[in-house]
Design a protein around this motif. Structure first.
Motif, PDB file in Angstrom:
ATOM      1  N   LEU A  56       0.837  -1.204   0.000  1.00 58.12           N
ATOM      2  CA  LEU A  56       0.000   0.000   0.000  1.00 58.12           C
ATOM      3  C   LEU A  56       0.870   1.252   0.000  1.00 58.12           C
ATOM      4  CD1 LEU A  56      -2.802   1.335   0.393  1.00 58.12           C
ATOM      5  CD2 LEU A  56      -2.520   0.978   2.844  1.00 58.12           C
ATOM      6  N   ALA A 108     -11.760   2.832   4.513  1.00 63.52           N
ATOM      7  CA  ALA A 108     -11.939   3.880   3.499  1.00 63.52           C
ATOM      8  C   ALA A 108     -11.695   5.255   4.107  1.00 63.52           C
ATOM      9  CB  ALA A 108     -13.338   3.785   2.897  1.00 63.52           C
ATOM     10  N   ALA A 109     -12.123   5.456   5.367  1.00 62.99           N
ATOM     11  CA  ALA A 109     -11.963   6.769   6.006  1.00 62.99           C
ATOM     12  C   ALA A 109     -10.496   7.097   6.255  1.00 62.99           C
ATOM     13  CB  ALA A 109     -12.748   6.812   7.318  1.00 62.99           C
ATOM     14  N   GLU A 133       2.940  11.331  14.910  1.00 62.92           N
ATOM     15  CA  GLU A 133       1.972  12.229  14.286  1.00 62.92           C
ATOM     16  C   GLU A 133       0.923  11.401  13.510  1.00 62.92           C
ATOM     17  OE1 GLU A 133       1.562  13.371  10.964  1.00 62.92           O
ATOM     18  OE2 GLU A 133       0.372  15.143  11.521  1.00 62.92           O
ATOM     19  N   GLY A 135      -6.153  10.960   3.817  1.00 64.96           N
ATOM     20  CA  GLY A 135      -4.831  11.285   3.285  1.00 64.96           C
ATOM     21  C   GLY A 135      -3.708  10.534   3.963  1.00 64.96           C
ATOM     22  N   ASP A 151      -5.550  -1.802   0.350  1.00 62.91           N
ATOM     23  CA  ASP A 151      -5.618  -1.756  -1.099  1.00 62.91           C
ATOM     24  C   ASP A 151      -6.765  -2.593  -1.657  1.00 62.91           C
ATOM     25  OD1 ASP A 151      -3.564  -3.420   0.085  1.00 62.91           O
ATOM     26  OD2 ASP A 151      -3.143  -4.179  -1.912  1.00 62.91           O
ATOM     27  N   ILE A 153      -1.452   7.238   4.359  1.00 63.30           N
ATOM     28  CA  ILE A 153      -1.079   6.008   3.662  1.00 63.30           C
ATOM     29  C   ILE A 153      -0.283   5.164   4.633  1.00 63.30           C
ATOM     30  CG2 ILE A 153       0.071   4.992   1.653  1.00 63.30           C
ATOM     31  CD1 ILE A 153      -0.517   7.525   0.139  1.00 63.30           C
ATOM     32  N   ILE A 175      -7.899   6.103   4.459  1.00 60.26           N
ATOM     33  CA  ILE A 175      -7.303   6.478   3.172  1.00 60.26           C
ATOM     34  C   ILE A 175      -7.825   7.848   2.732  1.00 60.26           C
ATOM     35  CG2 ILE A 175      -7.039   5.811   0.753  1.00 60.26           C
ATOM     36  CD1 ILE A 175      -5.616   3.915   2.696  1.00 60.26           C
ATOM     37  N   ALA A 176      -9.134   8.068   2.927  1.00 63.10           N
ATOM     38  CA  ALA A 176      -9.713   9.353   2.507  1.00 63.10           C
ATOM     39  C   ALA A 176      -9.122  10.507   3.304  1.00 63.10           C
ATOM     40  CB  ALA A 176     -11.228   9.320   2.655  1.00 63.10           C
ATOM     41  N   ARG A 186      -3.307  10.737  14.119  1.00 64.20           N
ATOM     42  CA  ARG A 186      -4.354  10.964  13.114  1.00 64.20           C
ATOM     43  C   ARG A 186      -5.168   9.694  12.877  1.00 64.20           C
ATOM     44  NH1 ARG A 186      -1.405  12.784   8.121  1.00 64.20           N
ATOM     45  NH2 ARG A 186      -3.425  13.309   7.275  1.00 64.20           N
ATOM     46  N   GLU A 199       7.346  11.268  12.821  1.00 64.66           N
ATOM     47  CA  GLU A 199       6.355  10.935  11.797  1.00 64.66           C
ATOM     48  C   GLU A 199       5.359   9.902  12.311  1.00 64.66           C
ATOM     49  OE1 GLU A 199       9.082  11.512   7.744  1.00 64.66           O
ATOM     50  OE2 GLU A 199       8.838   9.537   8.635  1.00 64.66           O
ATOM     51  N   ARG A 215     -12.075  -0.031  -2.101  1.00 63.15           N
ATOM     52  CA  ARG A 215     -12.159  -0.076  -0.638  1.00 63.15           C
ATOM     53  C   ARG A 215     -13.554   0.197  -0.106  1.00 63.15           C
ATOM     54  NH1 ARG A 215      -6.941   2.331  -1.172  1.00 63.15           N
ATOM     55  NH2 ARG A 215      -8.033   4.170  -1.914  1.00 63.15           N
ATOM     56  N   LYS A 216     -14.239   1.167  -0.731  1.00 66.51           N
ATOM     57  CA  LYS A 216     -15.527   1.578  -0.155  1.00 66.51           C
ATOM     58  C   LYS A 216     -16.591   0.498  -0.306  1.00 66.51           C
ATOM     59  CE  LYS A 216     -16.682   4.107  -4.348  1.00 66.51           C
ATOM     60  NZ  LYS A 216     -16.946   5.397  -4.947  1.00 66.51           N
TER      61      LYS A 216
END
Lengths: 502, 502
Positions: free
Chosen positions: A173, A255-256, A307, A261, A392, A263, A258-259, A311, A304, A363-364
């Motif tokens: 991914l 899905a949320a 952080e 932002g 993925d 990865i 990935i949406a 999220r 990184e 994904r969705k």
């Protein structure tokens, strides 16, 4: 279209039954040194199948060349005599791509096992195709580097097979498939011409034959050398385990993420039957009351990772996770993953046989697929445990059956075929990372139109006009699809009963 | 090989001189509505060249279709009559890829300018090929997303042209080329068959014809729809400007940054003549005493950017940078980049004409290339200013000349050809992002062997057996290479005089 059909070699399945074994062996013996050619039945038997052991076939001969010149000699000889050639790496493939042809030569690249050059400065390695995936990372480790694609067979599988199947893994991914980590391949065409595609630059002029070769399942050329990209090892990796009381909600959380932002370095999902199966086997500490769990890995510098995990946690909470745990140390992280990695063996403990599917969907639509699989379990009277590369959209439903019970294998196959066709109907594909091989060749009729399959044949013929490299794999003949009788459903012309017309 | 030559259509350059314009126009008029077909000389003239204006040719007719059905009708008609077809986006290409064929039809996709669907959740956009690159990012902006590849022509160039050339940009080091940001293409073959390759999943079964189409310079099919991947906009971007008193040292610093495992969002290099040229034009504040400067951009969350810039600074100091500045705000960051982006217009101000090269070399050989270019400046009596996408080794030397001075254009061409051939000899390629087109077709003879070029022809023939799509571009005929007389140097068999035998 009829004219094209007549033109493109390979559109018709070829009949090789007139080939004479003695003649083939004699011709190969003339061009190969002693110890490279095998043709006695007991020597051939170990090569009769790959990881998809349900399909078996003994080849006419096996060759184990040690040099590119020998590969050229084998291919030129087979080309002249019209003999099929099937190339093979470690034989760990799960779709029968390395199943030998009974009238053909099995060309093993096991002896091409040398790391030719490793350049830590340019972060590249030049390796022979028989080098094991993990051996590249081991050789790169002293430089703080590794080879990113990590199929679960990485201890055994070889880079040549990875190129043939465009192998992925838990981390693809974020870090990409084999094709995203390759810079150059060198190979030999069936006519014995040595060719190189790609180079050390980001792009190359001419058609992108490097990408074309990758994932071509041994049907275009035989790879003799590969240059791979190496990736710096992250300073830190941490894994989040999230529990959900509803599989659909878990799917929506994927899905949320990935949406948002993000990865992640890995994003896996297991349903309750899967966690139950592995828990008694490896004691990963999974919450057994959860209907589904997600494993979400973050890697990078400590800053990184901190952080990103903050999220991820926020998105998971918003998505209704009932429990969220973050691995506190490397031991706990490894334990989280141990459960996921034990899913296949756990299925093997629960049931005499299991059938691993490999469809991919947007994904969705994960929730829809899970509901449909539940319906199919009742319909086919078989259990299915679900382990997904959720990030993925790559699904590995494991259908449990007992081949000794009359009709169960057939029901498992029908169950699997329905999952694959639903994958296509949902806008996905029949294979995420295991390849088409011999296993999923009928479902290719659903995935692609006649015009598209014809174009595949023409590309095949551009490399292998006589259709000698791995015949009968990956791309079904028009005739086969007509017999199979399923219609092309991509683009939504023939909707699956489970989904609304779109 | 001779047998292959005879078989593969396109290996010989075709003669289209017998085609009758009236007959072609009449046949197209029968299948197209009014307003789509143009054939009067004054209507054709605006299409006579693309961004490489040194090459001009008026087509027989221009078509501006508005629907896929019309594209099918045009291609089917041209296929039946044996008429060449050149597809064109915005015509900003720099290698003459959209140069019309004088006996052919120019197919403009300018009216395919609709964003069909934008899915912020799946982070994808379905767009027609005539949509401008920047328009996709503008449409995605309200969702915090953008389309990552950013060629410097992005205000004008269209996604169809980007697919044809596999366009890059300043950010492609981190975010990839067009091929890495595409999920699916839909197109029409010369025979009028509609095909789709790729999908919304990470991988697709069958040969990777999506990658094959990308960068194929309009020679395999005409694209009618594209699904692109969208990328979340970074929260912050900052740019480091580093000065060096030696170009070789600057080149080595680039390699050191990459070797340290840092993948900057952009990593550009300009030599002293380039900074001098732009400084008096845009006042970017570049240190004019430096022999070379680097611009290194970092993007991500504030924490990621701070951490990465600290590491970049450390590497630059170790590499001998004489001055390091970090942009303090967005205004200063934009000013740093304004100079880089003004390099081409600045060259235009300094000299009546300039010739932009596009070779790519392994990063660690940047210093060697710069030394060789200095030698060539003396040899050809022309100045060259150097602007490099240093991070991915893509060079844009700008050779300054005056076409009105007898012999200068020829000297500039020879200078450019020598840079390209040295690029190949150093292990690189003749084009990083501008494509081969008509401009670099002779250098393809140096880049690829006869076996490799023959394989290109066969792939071409698999899509376009009659050789009607963009004939004479990108892949030189074997005959042309024989006439050109240069040998294939890839792999180091024929070393360039500037480099040691390897």
């Amino acid at each position: 279209m009829m004219e094209i059909e007549a033109q493109a070699p390979g559109v018709q399945e070829r009949d090789f039954s007139a080939l004479d074994k003695a003649r083939v062996v004699e011709a190969l013996a003339r061009v190969l040194p002693v110890g490279v050619l095998m043709f006695e039945n007991e020597d051939l038997r170990p090569y009769e199948c790959d990881g998809l052991a349900a399909y078996r076939s003994v080849p006419m001969a096996v060759v184990l060349p040690t040099t590119e010149e020998q590969v050229v000699a084998v291919l030129r000889t087979c080309s002249e005599l019209g003999v099929p050639v099937v190339a093979r790496g470690a034989g760990t493939g799960l779709s029968g791509g390395a199943l030998p042809h009974p009238q053909g030569v099995l060309l093993s690249l096991a002896r091409f096992n040398r790391i030719v050059h490793l350049d830590p400065h340019a972060r590249t390695a030049v390796v022979q195709p028989g080098v094991r995936n993990l051996a590249i990372s081991e050789a790169a480790a002293p430089h703080g580097l590794y080879y990113a694609p990590d199929p679960s067979s990485q201890i055994a599988c070889t880079i040549g097979g990875n190129v043939a199947e465009n192998a992925g893994g838990v981390h693809c991914l974020k870090y990409g498939l084999t094709v995203h980590n390759l810079m150059r391949v060198r190979g030999v065409t069936i006519e014995g011409e040595v060719v190189e595609f790609g180079n050390h630059a980001l792009d190359a002029p001419g058609y992108d034959l490097l990408a074309l070769m990758t994932g071509s399942e041994g049907m275009l050329a035989v790879v003799t050398e590969v240059t791979v990209r190496l990736t710096p090892k992250p300073q830190l990796a941490q894994c989040v385990l999230a529990a959900f009381d509803d599989v659909i909600r878990a799917g929506d959380a994927v899905a949320a993420i990935i949406a948002a932002g993000i990865i992640p370095a890995g994003l896996e999902m297991m349903d309750q039957p899967a966690t139950a199966a592995v828990e008694e086997f490896v004691h990963a500490g999974y919450p057994l009351d959860a209907k589904a769990i997600l494993l979400c890995e973050s890697d990078g510098t400590p800053e990184e990772v901190a952080e990103e995990i903050a999220r991820v946690r926020e998105v998971l909470e918003r998505s209704g996770a009932t429990e969220i745990r973050v691995s506190r140390d490397e031991a706990e992280r490894m334990r989280f993953w141990a459960g996921r990695k034990a899913a296949f063996p756990a299925a093997g403990r629960m049931s005499p046989d299991y059938y691993c599917m490999d469809g991919t969907i947007p994904r969705k639509r994960l929730g829809e697929m899970l509901s449909a699989i539940q319906r199919m379990e009742t319909e086919y009277g078989l259990r299915c445990i679900n382990v997904f590369h959720a990030g993925d959209g790559n699904l590995h439903p494991l259908i449990l059956f007992d081949a000794n019970q009359a009709g169960e294998m057939e029901r498992a196959e029908a169950f699997g075929a329905e999952i694959l066709e639903l994958s296509v109907a949902l806008g996905g594909t029949i294979t995420g990372e295991h390849g088409v091989g011999i296993e999923k060749i009928n479902q290719m009729c659903s995935q692609f139109s006649v015009a598209e399959r014809t174009q595949f044949f023409r590309v095949k013929a551009a490399f292998d006009p006589a259709g000698l490299l791995n015949p009968g794999k990956a791309i079904p003949t028009l005739h086969r699809c007509a017999e199979y009788g399923r219609l092309h459903v991509s683009g939504g012309a023939v909707p699956h009963p489970d989904i609304p017309r779109f």
